[in-house]
Design a protein around this motif. Sequence first.
Motif, PDB file in Angstrom:
ATOM      1  N   GLU A   1      -6.450  -3.231  -0.238  1.00 14.88           N
ATOM      2  CA  GLU A   1      -5.208  -4.284  -1.289  1.00 14.88           C
ATOM      3  C   GLU A   1      -4.711  -5.657  -1.566  1.00 14.88           C
ATOM      4  O   GLU A   1      -5.028  -6.308  -1.958  1.00 14.88           O
ATOM      5  CB  GLU A   1      -4.028  -3.004  -1.637  1.00 14.88           C
ATOM      6  CG  GLU A   1      -3.093  -3.662  -2.064  1.00 14.88           C
ATOM      7  CD  GLU A   1      -1.696  -2.702  -1.942  1.00 14.88           C
ATOM      8  OE1 GLU A   1      -0.560  -2.788  -2.094  1.00 14.88           O
ATOM      9  OE2 GLU A   1      -1.483  -1.433  -2.442  1.00 14.88           O
ATOM     10  N   ARG A   2      -4.600  -6.148   0.025  1.00 12.71           N
ATOM     11  CA  ARG A   2      -4.212  -7.061   0.202  1.00 12.71           C
ATOM     12  C   ARG A   2      -5.715  -8.560   0.095  1.00 12.71           C
ATOM     13  O   ARG A   2      -5.089  -9.532  -0.346  1.00 12.71           O
ATOM     14  CB  ARG A   2      -3.851  -7.129   2.139  1.00 12.71           C
ATOM     15  CG  ARG A   2      -4.389  -8.954   2.231  1.00 12.71           C
ATOM     16  CD  ARG A   2      -2.339  -8.756   2.776  1.00 12.71           C
ATOM     17  NE  ARG A   2      -2.361 -10.248   3.872  1.00 12.71           N
ATOM     18  CZ  ARG A   2      -2.134 -11.212   3.418  1.00 12.71           C
ATOM     19  NH1 ARG A   2      -2.420 -11.557   1.991  1.00 12.71           N
ATOM     20  NH2 ARG A   2      -2.081 -12.778   4.015  1.00 12.71           N
TER      21      ARG A   2
ATOM     22  N   THR B   1      -4.985   7.337   9.537  1.00 10.95           N
ATOM     23  CA  THR B   1      -5.069   5.695   9.571  1.00 10.95           C
ATOM     24  C   THR B   1      -5.294   5.623   8.026  1.00 10.95           C
ATOM     25  O   THR B   1      -5.568   4.252   8.149  1.00 10.95           O
ATOM     26  CB  THR B   1      -6.160   5.406  10.019  1.00 10.95           C
ATOM     27  OG1 THR B   1      -7.327   6.540  10.107  1.00 10.95           O
ATOM     28  CG2 THR B   1      -5.476   4.804  12.127  1.00 10.95           C
ATOM     29  N   ASP B   2      -5.274   6.014   6.879  1.00  8.17           N
ATOM     30  CA  ASP B   2      -5.710   5.198   5.767  1.00  8.17           C
ATOM     31  C   ASP B   2      -4.725   4.341   5.138  1.00  8.17           C
ATOM     32  O   ASP B   2      -5.274   4.014   4.276  1.00  8.17           O
ATOM     33  CB  ASP B   2      -5.626   7.198   4.799  1.00  8.17           C
ATOM     34  CG  ASP B   2      -7.692   8.070   5.394  1.00  8.17           C
ATOM     35  OD1 ASP B   2      -7.768   7.496   5.694  1.00  8.17           O
ATOM     36  OD2 ASP B   2      -7.054   8.940   4.647  1.00  8.17           O
ATOM     37  N   ASP B   3      -3.231   4.993   5.480  1.00  4.53           N
ATOM     38  CA  ASP B   3      -2.473   3.686   5.218  1.00  4.53           C
ATOM     39  C   ASP B   3      -2.849   2.358   4.932  1.00  4.53           C
ATOM     40  O   ASP B   3      -3.069   1.671   4.510  1.00  4.53           O
ATOM     41  CB  ASP B   3      -1.492   4.092   5.186  1.00  4.53           C
ATOM     42  CG  ASP B   3      -0.323   5.083   4.593  1.00  4.53           C
ATOM     43  OD1 ASP B   3      -1.473   5.725   2.965  1.00  4.53           O
ATOM     44  OD2 ASP B   3       0.056   5.590   4.975  1.00  4.53           O
ATOM     45  N   VAL B   4      -3.159   1.732   6.345  1.00  4.57           N
ATOM     46  CA  VAL B   4      -3.571   0.257   6.947  1.00  4.57           C
ATOM     47  C   VAL B   4      -5.123   0.437   6.068  1.00  4.57           C
ATOM     48  O   VAL B   4      -4.840  -0.824   5.783  1.00  4.57           O
ATOM     49  CB  VAL B   4      -4.200   1.466   8.841  1.00  4.57           C
ATOM     50  CG1 VAL B   4      -5.198  -1.037   9.540  1.00  4.57           C
ATOM     51  CG2 VAL B   4      -2.885   1.123   9.428  1.00  4.57           C
ATOM     52  N   TYR B   5      -6.185   0.835   6.281  1.00  6.15           N
ATOM     53  CA  TYR B   5      -7.337   0.560   5.274  1.00  6.15           C
ATOM     54  C   TYR B   5      -6.995   0.853   3.992  1.00  6.15           C
ATOM     55  O   TYR B   5      -7.850  -0.702   3.512  1.00  6.15           O
ATOM     56  CB  TYR B   5      -8.845   1.721   5.276  1.00  6.15           C
ATOM     57  CG  TYR B   5      -9.299   1.719   7.005  1.00  6.15           C
ATOM     58  CD1 TYR B   5      -9.320   0.371   7.539  1.00  6.15           C
ATOM     59  CD2 TYR B   5      -8.622   2.622   8.287  1.00  6.15           C
ATOM     60  CE1 TYR B   5      -9.915   0.273   9.005  1.00  6.15           C
ATOM     61  CE2 TYR B   5      -8.790   3.114   9.391  1.00  6.15           C
ATOM     62  CZ  TYR B   5     -10.081   1.088   9.772  1.00  6.15           C
ATOM     63  OH  TYR B   5     -10.331   1.896  11.006  1.00  6.15           O
ATOM     64  N   ASN B   6      -6.087   1.220   3.377  1.00  7.80           N
ATOM     65  CA  ASN B   6      -5.998   1.224   2.153  1.00  7.80           C
ATOM     66  C   ASN B   6      -5.385  -0.326   1.674  1.00  7.80           C
ATOM     67  O   ASN B   6      -5.464  -1.293   1.103  1.00  7.80           O
ATOM     68  CB  ASN B   6      -4.882   2.110   1.440  1.00  7.80           C
ATOM     69  CG  ASN B   6      -5.822   3.798   1.626  1.00  7.80           C
ATOM     70  OD1 ASN B   6      -7.144   3.645   1.178  1.00  7.80           O
ATOM     71  ND2 ASN B   6      -5.096   4.657   1.237  1.00  7.80           N
ATOM     72  N   ALA B   7      -4.515  -0.733   3.203  1.00  8.88           N
ATOM     73  CA  ALA B   7      -3.516  -1.649   2.798  1.00  8.88           C
ATOM     74  C   ALA B   7      -4.733  -3.294   2.946  1.00  8.88           C
ATOM     75  O   ALA B   7      -4.283  -4.118   2.327  1.00  8.88           O
ATOM     76  CB  ALA B   7      -2.675  -1.437   3.882  1.00  8.88           C
ATOM     77  N   ILE B   8      -5.072  -2.705   3.901  1.00 10.38           N
ATOM     78  CA  ILE B   8      -6.533  -4.061   4.193  1.00 10.38           C
ATOM     79  C   ILE B   8      -7.317  -3.877   3.074  1.00 10.38           C
ATOM     80  O   ILE B   8      -7.078  -5.722   2.619  1.00 10.38           O
ATOM     81  CB  ILE B   8      -7.125  -3.431   5.009  1.00 10.38           C
ATOM     82  CG1 ILE B   8      -6.759  -3.742   6.902  1.00 10.38           C
ATOM     83  CG2 ILE B   8      -8.661  -4.739   5.799  1.00 10.38           C
ATOM     84  CD1 ILE B   8      -7.313  -3.025   8.007  1.00 10.38           C
TER      85      ILE B   8
END
Length: 127
Positions: free
Chosen positions: A74-75, A65-72
């Motif tokens: 980043e956005r 789920t790291d990508d989900v939180y990184n995207a959050i």
Amino acid sequence: MIETVLTSKTLIGFISDTKPFKSITDEYFQILDLDKNGTLSPSELRQGLNNVVAVESEVAPGEETDDVYNAIFERFGEDLGPEKFRDLVAEILTAMARGIGNSPVIMVVHNDGLIMKAVLHESNQGK
């Protein structure tokens, strides 16, 4: 956990009713802001977001789920304050509403999570 029935209208109606939506998301923000500094860190968000909105499986390891939180972050930026948190929750619920569509679905949700709050909000609108 509780089983409930909802449609996209359940979630969109909740988001659209800005005063209760703001109040409830502010309440959840305060719960997630463990260090009470007025912003959510990646750690605070990861610890609590699944209980607020079912974003990840409870059994998913962190690296999945790291990508989900990184995207959050980043956005929305590293300073995830109450307004940005409200925008994040609105985007998540809107995406869920699009996926659900107008057909009723049965979903298992947290008793005190935002989706259940949306269901209760909708049921109280008819009273």
